[in-house]
Motif scaffolding. Structure first.
Motif, PDB file in Angstrom:
ATOM      1  N   GLY A 149       0.794  -1.324   0.357  1.00  0.00           N
ATOM      2  CA  GLY A 149       0.078  -0.289   0.176  1.00  0.00           C
ATOM      3  C   GLY A 149       0.074   1.962  -0.407  1.00  0.00           C
ATOM      4  O   GLY A 149       1.623   1.284  -0.007  1.00  0.00           O
ATOM      5  N   TRP A 150       0.042   2.472  -0.135  1.00  0.00           N
ATOM      6  CA  TRP A 150       1.072   3.758   0.035  1.00  0.00           C
ATOM      7  C   TRP A 150      -0.237   4.450   0.321  1.00  0.00           C
ATOM      8  O   TRP A 150      -1.340   4.584   0.628  1.00  0.00           O
ATOM      9  CB  TRP A 150       0.753   4.173  -1.145  1.00  0.00           C
ATOM     10  CG  TRP A 150       1.486   4.130  -2.570  1.00  0.00           C
ATOM     11  CD1 TRP A 150       1.113   3.230  -3.036  1.00  0.00           C
ATOM     12  CD2 TRP A 150       2.776   4.047  -2.327  1.00  0.00           C
ATOM     13  NE1 TRP A 150       2.494   2.407  -4.585  1.00  0.00           N
ATOM     14  CE2 TRP A 150       3.559   3.323  -3.681  1.00  0.00           C
ATOM     15  CE3 TRP A 150       4.187   5.484  -2.013  1.00  0.00           C
ATOM     16  CZ2 TRP A 150       4.500   3.427  -3.928  1.00  0.00           C
ATOM     17  CZ3 TRP A 150       5.173   5.440  -2.314  1.00  0.00           C
ATOM     18  CH2 TRP A 150       5.699   4.227  -3.490  1.00  0.00           C
ATOM     19  N   TYR A 151       0.100   5.089   2.037  1.00  0.00           N
ATOM     20  CA  TYR A 151      -0.003   6.327   2.566  1.00  0.00           C
ATOM     21  C   TYR A 151       0.571   7.359   2.788  1.00  0.00           C
ATOM     22  O   TYR A 151       1.893   8.233   1.962  1.00  0.00           O
ATOM     23  CB  TYR A 151       0.282   5.480   3.767  1.00  0.00           C
ATOM     24  CG  TYR A 151       0.075   4.343   4.539  1.00  0.00           C
ATOM     25  CD1 TYR A 151      -0.250   3.449   3.921  1.00  0.00           C
ATOM     26  CD2 TYR A 151      -1.356   4.232   5.849  1.00  0.00           C
ATOM     27  CE1 TYR A 151      -1.044   2.212   3.998  1.00  0.00           C
ATOM     28  CE2 TYR A 151      -1.998   3.374   6.105  1.00  0.00           C
ATOM     29  CZ  TYR A 151      -1.220   1.935   5.776  1.00  0.00           C
ATOM     30  OH  TYR A 151      -1.848   1.448   5.888  1.00  0.00           O
ATOM     31  N   ARG A 152      -0.057   8.088   3.104  1.00  0.00           N
ATOM     32  CA  ARG A 152       0.641  10.231   3.036  1.00  0.00           C
ATOM     33  C   ARG A 152       0.768  10.755   4.749  1.00  0.00           C
ATOM     34  O   ARG A 152      -0.511  10.256   5.199  1.00  0.00           O
ATOM     35  CB  ARG A 152       0.031  10.434   2.492  1.00  0.00           C
ATOM     36  CG  ARG A 152      -1.639  11.135   1.878  1.00  0.00           C
ATOM     37  CD  ARG A 152      -2.016  11.403   0.525  1.00  0.00           C
ATOM     38  NE  ARG A 152      -3.343  12.190   0.384  1.00  0.00           N
ATOM     39  CZ  ARG A 152      -4.200  12.788  -0.106  1.00  0.00           C
ATOM     40  NH1 ARG A 152      -3.724  12.622  -1.314  1.00  0.00           N
ATOM     41  NH2 ARG A 152      -5.298  12.670  -0.729  1.00  0.00           N
ATOM     42  N   GLN A 153       1.296  11.216   4.202  1.00  0.00           N
ATOM     43  CA  GLN A 153       0.961  12.583   5.791  1.00  0.00           C
ATOM     44  C   GLN A 153       1.311  14.145   5.194  1.00  0.00           C
ATOM     45  O   GLN A 153       2.582  13.943   4.671  1.00  0.00           O
ATOM     46  CB  GLN A 153       2.137  12.151   6.741  1.00  0.00           C
ATOM     47  CG  GLN A 153       2.001  12.756   8.105  1.00  0.00           C
ATOM     48  CD  GLN A 153       2.229  11.878   9.069  1.00  0.00           C
ATOM     49  OE1 GLN A 153       3.091  11.529   9.203  1.00  0.00           O
ATOM     50  NE2 GLN A 153       1.933  12.139  10.420  1.00  0.00           N
ATOM     51  N   TYR A 163       4.480   7.520   1.380  1.00  0.00           N
ATOM     52  CA  TYR A 163       5.189   6.195   2.383  1.00  0.00           C
ATOM     53  C   TYR A 163       4.783   4.984   1.706  1.00  0.00           C
ATOM     54  O   TYR A 163       3.421   4.526   1.191  1.00  0.00           O
ATOM     55  CB  TYR A 163       4.839   6.035   3.789  1.00  0.00           C
ATOM     56  CG  TYR A 163       4.964   7.108   4.143  1.00  0.00           C
ATOM     57  CD1 TYR A 163       4.972   8.330   4.968  1.00  0.00           C
ATOM     58  CD2 TYR A 163       6.793   7.547   4.852  1.00  0.00           C
ATOM     59  CE1 TYR A 163       5.160   9.452   5.600  1.00  0.00           C
ATOM     60  CE2 TYR A 163       7.136   8.522   5.992  1.00  0.00           C
ATOM     61  CZ  TYR A 163       6.779   9.757   6.098  1.00  0.00           C
ATOM     62  OH  TYR A 163       7.027  10.458   6.585  1.00  0.00           O
ATOM     63  N   CYS A 164       5.694   4.045   1.503  1.00  0.00           N
ATOM     64  CA  CYS A 164       5.174   2.530   0.462  1.00  0.00           C
ATOM     65  C   CYS A 164       4.901   2.078   1.968  1.00  0.00           C
ATOM     66  O   CYS A 164       5.580   1.790   2.958  1.00  0.00           O
ATOM     67  CB  CYS A 164       5.802   2.059  -0.580  1.00  0.00           C
ATOM     68  SG  CYS A 164       7.293   1.703  -0.149  1.00  0.00           S
ATOM     69  N   PHE A 165       4.053   0.916   2.035  1.00  0.00           N
ATOM     70  CA  PHE A 165       3.838   0.025   2.929  1.00  0.00           C
ATOM     71  C   PHE A 165       3.744  -1.685   2.045  1.00  0.00           C
ATOM     72  O   PHE A 165       2.854  -1.824   1.560  1.00  0.00           O
ATOM     73  CB  PHE A 165       2.390  -0.153   4.016  1.00  0.00           C
ATOM     74  CG  PHE A 165       1.446  -1.138   4.444  1.00  0.00           C
ATOM     75  CD1 PHE A 165       1.201  -1.678   3.826  1.00  0.00           C
ATOM     76  CD2 PHE A 165       2.600  -1.367   5.820  1.00  0.00           C
ATOM     77  CE1 PHE A 165       1.121  -2.719   4.441  1.00  0.00           C
ATOM     78  CE2 PHE A 165       1.945  -2.306   6.475  1.00  0.00           C
ATOM     79  CZ  PHE A 165       1.105  -2.707   5.820  1.00  0.00           C
TER      80      PHE A 165
END
Length: 117
Positions: A35-39, A94-96
């Motif tokens: 997955g991809w996350y972001r902040q 961020y990749c996960f």
């Protein structure tokens, strides 16, 4: 131990396109979910897109129809294609990767994406 290296971030104009990559390396690991996350500044980290262990994809409502997550199992690489980005997409991405068993969460170092004209 799994190492994740992200690339592809940078400055992009609204309506343009950008592709993020996340390459995983290490020994004896099996990728489950990705997955991809972001902040964004002052905000909590949020999920952007995810492929679960069964291959089902999920997207945040804010990116549906604009972003596409994919994975290349032969290259142990995850991608995020960002089309028609908006200024509100500006964040550190961020990749996960979930690996296992035993199950473990692995995170990339983050890559800055700035959407601005």
């Amino acid at each position: 131990q799994v190492q994740l290296v992200e690339s592809g971030g940078g400055l992009v104009q609204p309506g343009g396109s950008l592709r993020l990559s996340c390459a995983a390396s290490g020994s004896d690991f099996r990728i489950r979910a990705v997955g991809w996350y972001r902040q964004a500044p002052g905000k909590q980290r949020e999920s952007v897109a995810r492929i679960d262990s069964g291959g089902i994809t999920n997207y945040a409502d804010s990116v549906k129809g604009r972003f596409t997550i994919s994975r290349d199992n032969a290259k142990n690489t995850v991608y995020l294609q960002m089309n028609s980005p908006k200024p509100e997409d500006t964040a550190v991405y961020y990749c996960f990767l979930q690996t296992g068993p035993p199950y473990k969460s692995n995170w990339g170092q983050g890559t800055q994406v700035t959407v601005s004209s």
